[in-house]
Design a protein around this motif. Structure first.
Motif, PDB file in Angstrom:
ATOM      1  N   UNK A  61       3.532  -8.258 -14.744  1.00 30.37           N
ATOM      2  CA  UNK A  61       4.271  -8.975 -13.738  1.00 30.37           C
ATOM      3  C   UNK A  61       3.401  -9.981 -12.990  1.00 30.37           C
ATOM      4  N   UNK A  62       3.863 -11.138 -12.626  1.00 25.96           N
ATOM      5  CA  UNK A  62       3.329 -12.198 -11.931  1.00 25.96           C
ATOM      6  C   UNK A  62       4.360 -12.655 -10.894  1.00 25.96           C
ATOM      7  N   UNK A  63       3.862 -12.969  -9.553  1.00 26.78           N
ATOM      8  CA  UNK A  63       4.661 -13.218  -8.431  1.00 26.78           C
ATOM      9  C   UNK A  63       3.858 -14.195  -7.556  1.00 26.78           C
ATOM     10  N   UNK A 109      -0.086  -7.788 -11.817  1.00 25.19           N
ATOM     11  CA  UNK A 109      -0.141  -6.398 -12.056  1.00 25.19           C
ATOM     12  C   UNK A 109       0.083  -5.961 -13.454  1.00 25.19           C
ATOM     13  N   UNK A 110      -0.365  -4.779 -14.070  1.00 23.85           N
ATOM     14  CA  UNK A 110      -0.111  -4.596 -15.544  1.00 23.85           C
ATOM     15  C   UNK A 110      -0.716  -3.391 -15.973  1.00 23.85           C
ATOM     16  N   UNK A 111      -1.421  -3.219 -17.036  1.00 26.78           N
ATOM     17  CA  UNK A 111      -1.927  -2.226 -17.642  1.00 26.78           C
ATOM     18  C   UNK A 111      -3.306  -1.735 -17.166  1.00 26.78           C
ATOM     19  N   UNK A 112      -3.854  -2.390 -16.098  1.00 26.22           N
ATOM     20  CA  UNK A 112      -5.091  -2.003 -15.330  1.00 26.22           C
ATOM     21  C   UNK A 112      -4.727  -1.142 -14.256  1.00 26.22           C
ATOM     22  N   UNK A 113      -3.281  -0.874 -14.076  1.00 26.25           N
ATOM     23  CA  UNK A 113      -2.847   0.217 -12.935  1.00 26.25           C
ATOM     24  C   UNK A 113      -3.233  -0.131 -11.596  1.00 26.25           C
ATOM     25  N   UNK A 162      -5.532  -5.244  -4.627  1.00 26.06           N
ATOM     26  CA  UNK A 162      -4.884  -4.972  -3.557  1.00 26.06           C
ATOM     27  C   UNK A 162      -4.533  -3.463  -3.348  1.00 26.06           C
ATOM     28  N   UNK A 163      -4.230  -2.554  -4.606  1.00 29.87           N
ATOM     29  CA  UNK A 163      -4.070  -1.330  -4.375  1.00 29.87           C
ATOM     30  C   UNK A 163      -4.191  -0.763  -5.936  1.00 29.87           C
ATOM     31  N   UNK A 164      -4.925   0.160  -6.197  1.00 33.94           N
ATOM     32  CA  UNK A 164      -5.020   1.040  -7.388  1.00 33.94           C
ATOM     33  C   UNK A 164      -4.041   2.064  -7.543  1.00 33.94           C
ATOM     34  N   UNK A 165      -3.173   1.986  -8.649  1.00 33.95           N
ATOM     35  CA  UNK A 165      -2.071   3.107  -8.858  1.00 33.95           C
ATOM     36  C   UNK A 165      -2.786   3.943 -10.040  1.00 33.95           C
ATOM     37  N   UNK A 215       4.677  -2.216 -13.198  1.00 29.29           N
ATOM     38  CA  UNK A 215       5.500  -3.164 -13.905  1.00 29.29           C
ATOM     39  C   UNK A 215       6.014  -4.337 -12.989  1.00 29.29           C
ATOM     40  N   UNK A 216       5.946  -4.230 -11.596  1.00 30.23           N
ATOM     41  CA  UNK A 216       6.638  -5.238 -10.831  1.00 30.23           C
ATOM     42  C   UNK A 216       5.691  -5.164  -9.417  1.00 30.23           C
ATOM     43  N   UNK A 217       5.578  -6.290  -8.959  1.00 30.78           N
ATOM     44  CA  UNK A 217       5.142  -6.619  -7.632  1.00 30.78           C
ATOM     45  C   UNK A 217       5.520  -7.825  -6.913  1.00 30.78           C
ATOM     46  N   UNK A 218       5.884  -7.852  -5.798  1.00 36.95           N
ATOM     47  CA  UNK A 218       6.509  -8.877  -4.972  1.00 36.95           C
ATOM     48  C   UNK A 218       5.856  -8.944  -3.544  1.00 36.95           C
TER      49      UNK A 218
END
Length: 1063
Positions: A200-202, A213-217, A232-235, A240-243
């Motif tokens: 995702x890109x926003x 955001x993506x595969x780097x979690x 910003x935040x590690x998951x 898959x998405x960020x806005x």
């Protein structure tokens, strides 16, 4: 920059897409086959929505916020206006259409994004191609990327900023690259490697930052140019998405495991300040240096995150993740804003605070201070007892600067960068938040953790005063006793030990220079102009004029300057008052101060007298008068009241004083009445004060004859000057009778004569002249001039004769004659010359000494009179279209003139006109030889254009005529009976006997007259008697008379009979 988790929730299914309501109050989440609606303020699930039978992959809100759309794997779309993408097909549907129009694509569509204006749509495809199409579905641009099918496009987004000149598209693919393109398909810059697969890109709302955001979690923050700024935040799973929440710094993240995380991004202020230069971070990677006085700005662009900034004099230090750059100004000019890189320290440093000096940088790490050279070499280190809370450079020589350090335990230290030992200035019980030292380094201001501002004397360690509600403090760099501190929404200014002056101000005070206070509010620095009126008046109340002047120099209004000047003047502090009046350009008070200083130099030392002058200038007249009287200078008070026209106050002040003072007061009051246009009152006051001249002048200027008569008759005849002034005004006002009466009273006969002459009362003048012959010239000369001016020349000549001014009579006539010639009035000129000849003859008879000279002039003027009389006819003939004279007359006149002008030509007579008339009349009467001679003569003269053609024609035609003259025109000498030629070289005399011809004054024919001379012994009377007799026979006596000596002239031509001749 740091991210703070605001709320978090977890759904049962993967979060594929998110959408914010345009106002940011709600969040739509695509979770499985449901849509979840959250309240963004606290993460409350407002409502789950069911409408799809399969997984929802995308959601979008309409821009008006009234509806949103969702797209699902069940091939259903609930929307208002939306593009539909199904594998290799794309379709456009709107409520106005009955069906969806579809367009084939070359590959599976994975993502899309509209431009800001909704005119173009970018499609990201699985084969690595980006297709840009218009709203009708027609492909306009096709971007084929280097990775091809191995790098599928997984996310694209247009920059929403309206400040960008071009539409910019961010493209993220699973080739782990981030790229930027223009609408035309041209790539901007190079590909950015990501090291993870982006899902995702926003963009932020204003387009300044990008979320990826993506595969780097995790979600990473990038600049709009693709420079990574941080995490910003590690998951725990793929993102898959960020806005970004609209118009805010809140970010929401949706993950593979169903986690929904809502973060707030906090962008800390990274900045540095030194005096009037402020440097701060912009767009996370740039540094802007602002001159707070001139408002000039310069941007230093960077491609890395700016972590710390420090500025000092001409040095600027910028810390980045892997290096520190040291900049310097190009020149030493205080207004120079151009920086260049001086040194680069390619090392990674971790520090809480960064400080730069002329030759060093200082790193603060908790309790440790390190001093490094610009090459990165550690030169010195200090270890503190507690955490360092504040550090500031307080100046010093290059390489030996001093640092002011505040610790958490309340200790305040001074450290020199070239000295390994720290100096303890003082120790207080509370932690330090802010520090500043006064300009002279004698006082120290501290803000502690209790928001209290404490001011100490550095030398004695004494607490001078303290003030509550402070969060920052700054000393005035131009005034030792002034500081300001902020807190509680107020700005507090304190001077010396006076009460604090407050005004509203949001932000933190970081500097105080003159009248400008530098305030940091939110993320901007501003210079606030603060009038220093309040502290100035505090000093004035205590009569501390010099200190008040120092405060005023920092910046006060013109009204404050005037107040300072007045207070200093009343306090007799003239030096301060002079400076203050100079600032407001009050020349009036500057002149007063200058005069007082001059008087002091001359030895005057009466301060009460000086203060009285000050009060008088300020309008405090009664106070001034009291001080004048107290100083024994009542005259100055009287003069002041008189100048101010306050005569009633002057009379009260004077009471029964010196009569001279009373007279002077009346005189001044009269002057005032005159100035305010009260002339009658002024005249009465002047008369009562004995100022007759001024009273007469006012009466005369206003034409008050009755008042003048009254004054003149009351004056004694010994007072000549006032009486003569009265007479002058009587003449001016056309009352010569009263003027004569006044002159008679004074006994000024000469003035009386001049009065009669000026008024042309000649009878009275002649009567006075008979009694007093000494005034003969004063009467008859002006009388003669008056007669001449009125064209009464004969009377004027008699008057000149009577006055004995014969030469003046001749001179007047000569001037009149000359004017007549210039004006071509030749008849008048002839008459004036005849009068002149008669005048000369009279003078010759009266004055034997001038007889010869006057007789010569007589003959000369007679000749000129004859010539001008004759030329008058020729002039009229050539100038006028018709002539009243016969050809014979014109012929005779032109011959007469030609023979009279053999020697010289008088002024105004034209030979051309004479010869032209002679040529024409000679040709007409048959005198062809004379005519040819005249034409030949004309060829050698300058001929007017109007005669040119006629003369040239006459010159040609005369050649056809016989070369002889008609015998009828040949003149006869009546003395010797000789025929004379028409062209006589001897002039108007006979060529044989030399007898002058006598011409008729009308036809200019030769008269039958001869001139003869009497023998000695025969009187004129006897000759006249003999002429009256009949002609006797010729005898011996007559022969003797013919051959005898010449006598005197007997008679002119008019007195001889026509038939008289000698045989």
């Amino acid at each position: 920059m740091r991210a703070a988790l605001t709320w978090r929730d977890k759904a049962e299914h993967c979060i594929y897409d998110l959408a914010f309501k345009p106002d940011g109050t709600q969040l739509i989440v695509a979770a499985g086959n449901r849509l979840l609606v959250y309240d963004t303020s606290d993460g409350t699930l407002i409502q789950p929505l069911k409408g799809h039978k399969d997984t929802v992959y995308c959601v979008a809100y309409a821009k008006d916020g009234k509806r949103f759309a969702s797209g699902s794997a069940d091939k259903m779309v609930i929307c208002h206006l939306l593009w539909l993408f199904v594998c290799f097909n794309q379709g456009l549907w709107s409520p106005e259409q009955k069906s969806v129009s579809k367009h084939k694509t070359s590959s599976k569509i994975t993502c899309c994004s509209w431009t800001n204006d909704g005119q173009y749509l970018a499609l990201g495809m699985f084969n690595g191609v980006v297709s840009i199409r218009n709203k009708n579905g027609e492909e306009k641009v096709k971007i084929e990327r280097a990775g091809g099918a191995s790098s599928p496009i997984w996310s694209i987004c247009w920059n929403p900023s309206r400040d960008e000149r071009n539409d910019i598209l961010a493209v993220a693919d699973w080739g782990q690259k981030l790229s930027f393109y223009q609408l035309s398909g041209k790539q901007i810059g190079k590909d950015r490697m990501l090291n993870f697969d982006p899902c995702c890109v926003s963009y932020f709302t204003k387009g300044e930052y990008i979320l990826l955001g993506g595969s780097d979690k995790q979600v990473s923050l990038f600049t709009k140019d693709g420079v990574r700024l941080g995490t910003i935040g590690e998951q725990s799973s793929w993102v898959w998405t960020c806005k970004v929440k609209p118009d805010s710094n809140y970010v929401v993240i949706g993950c593979q495991d169903g986690t929904i995380s809502f973060y707030q991004l906090i962008f800390s202020t990274v900045h540095g300040l030194y005096k009037d230069r402020y440097a701060y971070r912009d767009s996370m990677t740039d540094v802007i240096v602002q001159h707070l006085i001139t408002e000039q700005k310069v941007r230093i662009k960077g491609r890395e995150l700016v972590k710390k900034i420090a500025i000092y004099k001409n040095r600027l230090a910028i810390q980045m993740p892997e290096k520190i750059l040291i900049y310097e100004l190009y020149s030493d000019d205080s207004s120079d804003m151009y920086y260049r890189v001086k040194e680069k320290i390619a090392k990674k440093f971790e520090c809480n605070l960064l400080v730069v000096c002329s030759e060093h940088i200082i790193l603060c790490q908790e309790k440790r201070l390190q001093c490094l050279s610009f090459r990165g070499i550690k030169e010195r280190e200090w270890l503190m007892e507690s955490l360092i809370r504040y550090i500031k450079v307080i100046g010093g020589p290059p390489g030996r600067e001093g640092l002011l350090v505040g610790l958490k335990n309340g200790q305040i230290l001074k450290i020199f960068v070239d000295n390994a030992f720290a100096i303890v200035l003082l120790k207080q019980s509370t932690a330090v938040r802010c520090l500043d030292m006064s300009a002279s380094r004698n006082k120290l201001a501290v803000v502690d953790e209790n928001d209290t501002c404490l001011v100490y004397d550095i030398h004695t360690k004494e607490l001078l005063f303290q003030e509550p509600n402070a969060n920052s403090v700054a000393w005035n760099t131009q005034c030792e006793d002034m500081l300001c501190f902020s807190g509680g929404g107020y700005l507090n200014i304190k001077a010396s030990n006076f009460p604090v002056h407050q005004q509203k101000l949001q932000g933190f005070v970081v500097g105080y220079n003159g009248s400008k206070i530098f305030c940091l509010h939110a993320f901007s620095m501003s210079a606030v102009e603060v009038p220093q009126s309040a502290p100035m008046y505090q000093y004035l109340e205590r009569k501390m004029f010099k200190e008040a002047y120092q405060i005023a120099c920092l910046g006060v209004t013109d009204t404050d300057w005037k107040e300072l000047a007045m207070e200093a003047l009343e306090g007799l502090e003239f030096e301060t008052a002079k400076k203050a009046f100079t600032r407001v350009r009050d020349l009036r008070y500057l002149e007063l101060i200058s005069s007082i200083e001059e008087r002091k130099k001359l030895g005057e030392s009466n301060n009460e007298l000086f203060l009285a002058d000050v009060y008088a200038y300020q309008g405090k007249f009664h106070e001034a008068a009291k001080l004048y009287r107290k100083s024994g200078r009542e005259s100055l008070a009287l003069e002041m009241y008189s100048d101010l026209r306050m005569f009633d106050h002057a009379k009260d002040f004077l009471r029964s004083g010196d009569p001279r003072d009373t007279k002077m007061l009346i005189k001044k009051q009269a002057d005032w009445a005159k100035n305010i246009n009260e002339p009658k009152a002024a005249v009465e006051m002047y008369l009562s004060a004995g100022e007759h001249m001024k009273a007469i002048e006012i009466s005369g200027d206003h034409g008050w004859v009755d008042m003048l008569i009254e004054i003149a008759r009351k004056l004694d005849k010994a007072e000549r000057e006032p009486l003569l002034k009265c007479a002058f005004y009587f003449k001016k006002l056309a009352n010569p009778g009263y003027a004569a009466e006044t002159y008679m009273k004074v006994g000024d006969l000469k003035a009386l004569v001049h009065l009669h002459v000026e008024t042309h009362h000649w009878e009275e003048a002649f009567a006075l002249c008979e009694k007093h012959p000494e005034f003969k010239d004063d009467v008859y000369v002006p009388y003669a001039q008056w007669l001449a001016e009125n064209d009464r020349f004969e009377e004027a000549q008699k008057a000149f004769h009577k006055a004995g001014r014969q030469h003046e009579a001749v001179r007047v006539l000569e001037q009149l004659t000359h004017n007549a010639v210039l004006e071509s009035r030749f008849n008048d000129a002839a008459y004036y010359y005849w009068m002149l000849s008669m005048q000369c003859l009279d003078i010759a008879q009266e004055n034997e000494q001038q007889k010869t000279e006057m007789l010569q002039k007589f003959h000369h003027f007679q000749h000129l009179a004859e010539v001008y009389h004759a030329y008058h006819t020729i002039h009229r003939y050539t100038e006028e279209p018709f002539s009243f004279h016969s050809p014979e007359t014109l012929f005779n006149i032109s011959r007469f003139l030609l023979h009279s002008l053999t020697k010289e030509t008088p002024l105004g007579i034209s030979k051309v006109n004479t010869l032209f008339a002679l040529a024409k009349q000679s040709k007409a009467l048959g005198a062809y030889k004379l005519a040819r001679h005249a034409y030949d003569k004309l060829q050698g003269l300058q001929i007017p254009a109007r005669f040119q053609k006629s003369i040239e024609l006459g010159s040609l035609t005369i050649r056809s005529k016989p070369f002889h003259d008609s015998e009828e025109l040949v003149p006869l000498c009546y003395r010797c009976s000789t025929n004379n030629p028409l062209l006589n070289n001897l002039g108007n005399v006979c060529v044989n006997c030399r007898q002058p011809f006598v011409f008729s004054a009308s036809s200019y024919e030769v008269l039958h007259l001869v001139e003869f001379y009497l023998e000695d012994g025969i009187t004129d009377e006897e000759a006249v008697a003999l002429i009256d007799l009949e002609a006797p026979r010729l005898n011996k006596r007559e022969n003797k008379c013919r051959d005898g000596k010449r006598g005197t002239v007997l008679e002119r031509e008019r007195d001889l009979p026509v038939n008289c001749s000698l045989k």
